[in-house]
Scaffold this active site. Sequence first.
Site, PDB file in Angstrom:
ATOM      1  N   LYS A  32     -42.023  27.298  27.298  1.00  0.00           N
ATOM      2  CA  LYS A  32     -43.263  27.410  26.525  1.00  0.00           C
ATOM      3  C   LYS A  32     -43.141  28.398  25.379  1.00  0.00           C
ATOM      4  O   LYS A  32     -44.085  28.588  24.629  1.00  0.00           O
ATOM      5  CB  LYS A  32     -44.414  27.857  27.436  1.00  0.00           C
ATOM      6  CG  LYS A  32     -44.747  26.921  28.576  1.00  0.00           C
ATOM      7  CD  LYS A  32     -45.999  27.440  29.269  1.00  0.00           C
ATOM      8  CE  LYS A  32     -46.190  26.900  30.627  1.00  0.00           C
ATOM      9  NZ  LYS A  32     -47.354  27.525  31.302  1.00  0.00           N
ATOM     10  N   LYS A  40     -43.351  31.384  25.401  1.00  0.00           N
ATOM     11  CA  LYS A  40     -44.377  32.426  25.551  1.00  0.00           C
ATOM     12  C   LYS A  40     -43.734  33.634  26.218  1.00  0.00           C
ATOM     13  O   LYS A  40     -43.054  33.497  27.231  1.00  0.00           O
ATOM     14  CB  LYS A  40     -45.488  31.946  26.494  1.00  0.00           C
ATOM     15  CG  LYS A  40     -46.490  30.963  25.960  1.00  0.00           C
ATOM     16  CD  LYS A  40     -47.557  30.733  27.078  1.00  0.00           C
ATOM     17  CE  LYS A  40     -48.589  29.714  26.727  1.00  0.00           C
ATOM     18  NZ  LYS A  40     -49.566  29.472  27.831  1.00  0.00           N
TER      19      LYS A  40
END
Length: 130
Positions: free
Chosen positions: A45, A47
């Site tokens: 992701k 992230k």
Amino acid sequence: MKRVITYGTFDLLHYGHINLLKRAKALGDYLIVALSTDEFNWIEKHKKCYFSYEKRKQLLEAIRYVDLVIPETCWEQKNTDIDDYHADVFVIGDDWEGKFDFLKSKCEVVYLPRTPDVSTTIIKYDIQNK
Ligand code: C2G
């Protein structure tokens, strides 16, 4: 017992997450949260979480709606999770609308409206630009 499963990062836990978990629990009697690991978040992701997996897990386990927290280590685990945890309902926010319809052969699939105007990204931006 109707078992519900959902997936997410839940970093910088906020009321949008709580609204999701509350509504998810209301769909059954037992809520399983598959929590994205730090590695999964970074690799898949892109992230970088503020809180580690362990801290995010600790926060989720303190929420009255959550019955069990398991690690999410890959996109593909949903099929086996539904079998392994006997999930009757898969639920996630409607930012994922349609993305998990392939699970409909195994369980009910529910996309819930996201809570507007709040996200981990907004929180980070606001803090940096105060
Ligand atoms: N959410 C919401 N309202 C917001 C923010 C988030 O309803 N304002 C919901 C999301 O739709 C998701 C859950 O809260 O269902 C967790 O959000 P994230 O941590 O952003 O999860 P995400 O990165 O979308 O991970 O395999 C699925 C992924 O792990 C989902």
